[in-house]
Design a protein around this motif. Structure first.
Motif, short mmCIF file in Angstrom:
data_model
loop_
_atom_site.label_atom_id
_atom_site.label_comp_id
_atom_site.label_asym_id
_atom_site.label_seq_id
_atom_site.Cartn_x
_atom_site.Cartn_y
_atom_site.Cartn_z
N ARG A 51 0.86 -1.06 0.02
CA ARG A 51 -0.20 0.18 -0.04
C ARG A 51 0.73 1.37 -0.04
N TYR B 124 -5.93 7.43 8.15
CA TYR B 124 -6.13 6.00 7.92
C TYR B 124 -7.76 5.79 7.74
N TYR C 101 -7.18 -11.01 5.60
CA TYR C 101 -7.01 -10.38 4.36
C TYR C 101 -7.85 -10.94 3.19
N HIS D 64 -11.69 -8.95 10.59
CA HIS D 64 -10.60 -8.03 10.45
C HIS D 64 -11.16 -6.75 9.76
N PHE E 222 -10.91 -7.88 15.26
CA PHE E 222 -10.59 -6.26 15.18
C PHE E 222 -11.88 -5.36 15.73
N GLN F 276 -7.60 0.57 19.46
CA GLN F 276 -6.63 1.03 18.71
C GLN F 276 -6.69 2.55 18.33
N SER G 218 -0.77 -0.29 8.40
CA SER G 218 -0.59 0.56 9.41
C SER G 218 0.85 0.31 9.91
N1 DI6 Z 1 -5.13 -2.96 13.07
C1 DI6 Z 1 -3.98 -2.66 12.58
O1 DI6 Z 1 -3.17 -1.80 12.87
C2 DI6 Z 1 -3.76 -3.56 11.39
N2 DI6 Z 1 -4.91 -4.46 11.83
C3 DI6 Z 1 -5.58 -3.93 12.60
O2 DI6 Z 1 -6.64 -4.37 12.89
C4 DI6 Z 1 -3.95 -2.79 10.04
C5 DI6 Z 1 -4.05 -3.52 8.72
C6 DI6 Z 1 -4.12 -2.76 7.48
O3 DI6 Z 1 -4.16 -1.54 7.44
O4 DI6 Z 1 -3.80 -3.57 6.35
#
Ligand code: DI6
Ligand code: FE
Length: 395
Positions: free
Chosen positions: A75, A88, A138, A171, A206, A237, A314
């Motif tokens: 990315r 983000y 993914y 996710h 997530f 997060q 990230s």
């Molecule tokens: N938090 C993150 O920091 C990664 N996944 C998540 O749940 C980020 C994954 C990504 O941006 O591809």
């Protein structure tokens, strides 16, 4: 094999780093047979092959307990967009972010996923990593989630490293789908299928406003429990959603990220024995400003691990030594906490009791460094002093 003239950070007490000077480590096959000061070495361990370390530092083999190292594409373009001002979350809502890696991962064969991951794995191995956790997440469809986990298992056959897998079907929500429908119709069936194939060591999710709610994660964790699988969670997060309390309620191995966690979350984690996995690479990359509550974790006695979070969005980072340096400089973790975070506490975050410290009976996974004191591992930036790695007794 007998390692002599070693400085040993056993990470197994007493005193800072469990440090032993003028020490020896005796290996027997895949296990550590004895560790202690050279002058206390029992006669029975004196025979056989010897390796004189001339005072070098021995630590447990490093453990990267949180990675998304198997993925398609990269990315770099989004990296440019973030530099131009997009956040983000903006990118995720516009169909970029995790979902764009999903498109690239779905298009990749198992062999292509392995081939793309191996250079990243090799970078970790070159820094003394002997165990790495690898997540799915993914694919977001039944086939691709399983293919990612097969690629993860294949890496352990191709390289001298142990792989622990985590199913991360929860996710992100695939483009055009409703989160509840995705969870019931795709994610939970994908978990069952991957588990039936022996591909799942733990279940992750997530919990975030751009991903899944605590109520949805609860359904995932209930299913994990029914399958006898341990759980962990990306929690607090980007915002405070209550995922950490939920993870603690389910006795999760770990709650990860935690920038928005509070003292109450830390107390719940301490009661549950849930490890806090600190991921400074994502904090750094996203230029976050709110650090995780390290002081509260300390006060409550929550074990802290550190990991790369290696992923294409990230945290495009493949250096656990750099994660240690960031843990200290960005979050004021001590060098001893940083080393415990990639050894003893990282093992706990994966539910592994046979590694993470240098003790009789533990796996003979070691890293031998050209440094005199363990703080040097955290102190330098972009420098790799690894001298030799021992994996399952093999140097
Ligand atoms: N938090 C993150 O920091 C990664 N996944 C998540 O749940 C980020 C994954 C990504 O941006 O591809
Ligand atoms: Fe992650």
């Amino acid at each position: 094999m007998l390692l002599t003239n070693a400085t040993i950070a056993t990470m197994d007490g007493p005193g800072p780093y469990g440090l032993i000077r003028d020490g020896a480590v005796a290996l027997d096959g895949t296990q550590i047979a004895w560790v202690g000061p050279m002058d206390a070495l029992p006669d029975g361990f004196r025979g056989g092959a010897k390796l004189d370390l001339a005072g070098r530092l021995v630590t447990p083999g490093l453990i990267d307990c949180h990675t998304h190292i198997v993925h398609g594409g990269n990315r770099a373009r989004e990296f440019e967009m973030r530099l131009e001002g997009a956040s983000y979350e903006d990118i995720a809502r516009a169909g970029g972010g995790i979902v764009s890696t999903v498109t690239q991962t779905r298009a990749a064969s198992e062999d292509a996923l392995v081939a793309a991951a191996l250079p990243r794995i090799d970078a970790l191995i070159a820094e003394g990593v002997t165990t790495v956790e690898i997540k799915s997440g993914y694919g977001l469809d039944i086939d691709t989630e399983a293919r990612m986990l097969r690629a993860a298992r294949q890496i352990a056959r191709l390289r001298p490293v142990q792989v622990q897998t985590s199913f991360l079907g929860a996710h992100a929500v695939p483009a055009g789908m409703n989160a509840d429908a995705y969870l019931e119709d795709v994610c939970l069936p994908a978990l069952a299928a991957a588990h039936a194939e022996g591909l799942v060591d733990a279940v992750d999710g997530f919990c975030e406003h751009i991903a899944f709610s605590p109520a949805q994660i609860r359904r995932l964790f209930d299913r994990a429990g029914a399958l006898g699988l341990p759980v962990k969670l990306h929690a607090e997060q980007l915002s405070h959603q209550g995922g950490t309390q939920l993870a603690a309620e389910f006795g999760a191995l770990s709650a990860d990220h935690l920038e928005y966690a509070d003292a109450g979350d830390a107390a719940a984690m301490a009661r549950a024995g849930t490890v806090a996995v600190i991921l400074p690479g994502a904090f750094y990359t996203l230029r976050e400003t709110r650090p995780p509550p390290i002081a509260a974790f300390r006060t409550h006695g929550v074990a802290m691990a550190l990991a790369t979070d290696c992923n294409p969005g990230s945290s495009p980072m493949t250096s656990l030594l750099l994660a240690m340096n960031m843990g200290a400089t960005l979050f004021r973790m001590t060098p001893e906490e940083c080393l415990a975070g990639v050894t003893r506490h990282a093992a706990r975050a994966l539910g592994l009791t046979d590694r993470g410290s240098i003790a009789a009976g533990a796996r003979a996974d070691l890293a031998i460094w050209d440094v005199g004191h363990p703080a040097e591992l955290t102190y330098r930036i972009g420098f790799n002093p690894l001298w030799k790695r021992v994996f399952g007794g093999e140097a």
